[in-house]
Design a protein around this motif. Structure first.
Motif, mmCIF file in Angstrom:
data_model
loop_
_atom_site.group_PDB
_atom_site.id
_atom_site.type_symbol
_atom_site.label_atom_id
_atom_site.label_comp_id
_atom_site.label_asym_id
_atom_site.label_seq_id
_atom_site.Cartn_x
_atom_site.Cartn_y
_atom_site.Cartn_z
ATOM 1 N N SER A 42 0.820 -1.214 0.000
ATOM 2 C CA SER A 42 0.000 0.000 0.000
ATOM 3 C C SER A 42 0.853 1.264 0.000
ATOM 4 N N PHE A 44 1.371 2.818 2.495
ATOM 5 C CA PHE A 44 0.715 3.608 3.547
ATOM 6 C C PHE A 44 1.227 3.094 4.884
ATOM 7 N N VAL A 46 1.740 3.170 8.872
ATOM 8 C CA VAL A 46 0.987 3.599 10.051
ATOM 9 C C VAL A 46 1.738 3.169 11.305
ATOM 10 N N ASN A 62 1.938 -1.121 10.926
ATOM 11 C CA ASN A 62 1.216 -2.080 10.069
ATOM 12 C C ASN A 62 2.207 -3.035 9.405
ATOM 13 N N GLU A 64 2.236 -5.775 6.398
ATOM 14 C CA GLU A 64 1.501 -6.310 5.245
ATOM 15 C C GLU A 64 2.090 -7.649 4.805
ATOM 16 N N CYS A 73 -3.137 -4.135 10.881
ATOM 17 C CA CYS A 73 -2.966 -2.694 11.095
ATOM 18 C C CYS A 73 -2.047 -2.415 12.288
ATOM 19 N N ALA A 74 -1.518 -1.198 12.288
ATOM 20 C CA ALA A 74 -0.631 -0.759 13.369
ATOM 21 C C ALA A 74 -1.319 -0.801 14.735
ATOM 22 N N GLU A 75 -2.570 -0.375 14.762
ATOM 23 C CA GLU A 75 -3.289 -0.297 16.045
ATOM 24 C C GLU A 75 -3.405 -1.673 16.688
ATOM 25 N N LYS A 110 -7.039 7.667 10.633
ATOM 26 C CA LYS A 110 -8.409 7.231 10.950
ATOM 27 C C LYS A 110 -8.437 5.708 11.051
ATOM 28 N N PRO A 111 -8.566 5.184 12.275
ATOM 29 C CA PRO A 111 -8.537 3.728 12.455
ATOM 30 C C PRO A 111 -9.658 3.033 11.688
ATOM 31 N N CYS A 112 -9.364 1.850 11.156
ATOM 32 C CA CYS A 112 -10.377 1.082 10.427
ATOM 33 C C CYS A 112 -11.394 0.496 11.408
HETATM 34 N N1 THU Z 1 -3.815 0.670 8.227
HETATM 35 C C1 THU Z 1 -3.417 0.737 9.520
HETATM 36 O O1 THU Z 1 -2.397 0.167 9.916
HETATM 37 N N2 THU Z 1 -4.162 1.470 10.372
HETATM 38 C C2 THU Z 1 -5.222 2.232 10.004
HETATM 39 O O2 THU Z 1 -5.758 2.942 10.848
HETATM 40 C C3 THU Z 1 -5.721 2.200 8.642
HETATM 41 C C4 THU Z 1 -5.011 1.282 7.701
HETATM 42 C C5 THU Z 1 -2.975 -0.074 7.294
HETATM 43 C C6 THU Z 1 -3.512 -1.367 6.767
HETATM 44 C C7 THU Z 1 -2.742 -1.494 5.464
HETATM 45 O O3 THU Z 1 -1.456 -2.045 5.756
HETATM 46 C C8 THU Z 1 -2.540 -0.075 5.004
HETATM 47 O O4 THU Z 1 -2.721 0.728 6.162
HETATM 48 C C9 THU Z 1 -3.480 0.379 3.910
HETATM 49 O O5 THU Z 1 -4.790 0.101 4.243
#
Ligand code: THU
Length: 160
Positions: A42, A44, A46, A62, A64, A73-75, A110-112
């Motif tokens: 991604s 992205f 976190v 996070n 992957e 996810c990181a959280e 923004k947490p999923c």
């Molecule tokens: N992700 C997180 O780690 N925390 C969030 O709050 C939102 C998304 C990660 C999951 C995935 O590895 C990447 O960001 C893209 O979705």
């Protein structure tokens, strides 16, 4: 028929200057954790930092995987690690930061939904509203209590 309106509440800050020391510390740790993400798919990244009632801070990023749903996810990395290392210690705050290399502007982390569900269960276990710190480069949002992030949620009592 009853129509019910729920209100959510959060506080927005312009940067970290006005925040208490603990919040600044958690943000710094979450930003640092984001640099350690494994997010080749991604791009992205976190980071999350979790403050326990005993003062210990746990961080996570996070992670992957080529089989996409196997990532986490990181959280949840941070929360599950915190709970597995300190099973009875209440979790009192969490900060989340992101690094998005392809973004043109930055927004708060923004947490999923799945992470919100997990955060809410640890809040229930602690018995006190969780302090959630959502970071970005120019703004910080603080939410107190998961009722504002995940109202009408499924709870462990629903299993009985
Ligand atoms: N992700 C997180 O780690 N925390 C969030 O709050 C939102 C998304 C990660 C999951 C995935 O590895 C990447 O960001 C893209 O979705």
């Amino acid at each position: 028929m009853n129509e019910i309106t729920l209100q959510i509440k959060y506080t927005e800050y312009n940067g970290t200057d006005q925040l208490p020391f603990d919040d600044k510390m958690l943000i710094m740790k979450a930003r640092d954790a984001a640099k350690k993400a494994y997010a080749p798919y991604s791009g992205f990244r976190v980071g999350a930092s979790v403050l326990l009632e005993n003062g210990i801070i746990i961080t996570g990023s996070n992670q992957e995987n080529a089989a996409y749903p196997s990532g986490i996810c990181a959280e949840r990395t941070a929360l599950f690690y915190a709970s597995s290392q300190y099973p009875k210690v209440p979790i009192i705050a969490i900060a989340v930061s992101t690094i998005n290399i392809s973004a043109t502007s930055s927004d708060i982390a923004k947490p999923c939904g799945a992470c919100r569900q997990v955060m809410a269960e640890y809040e229930d276990l602690s018995g006190k509203p969780l302090r959630i710190i959502l970071d970005s480069t120019d703004k910080v949002v603080i939410v107190i209590g998961m009722d504002s992030l995940l109202p009408l949620r499924f709870k462990k009592e629903d299993l009985k």
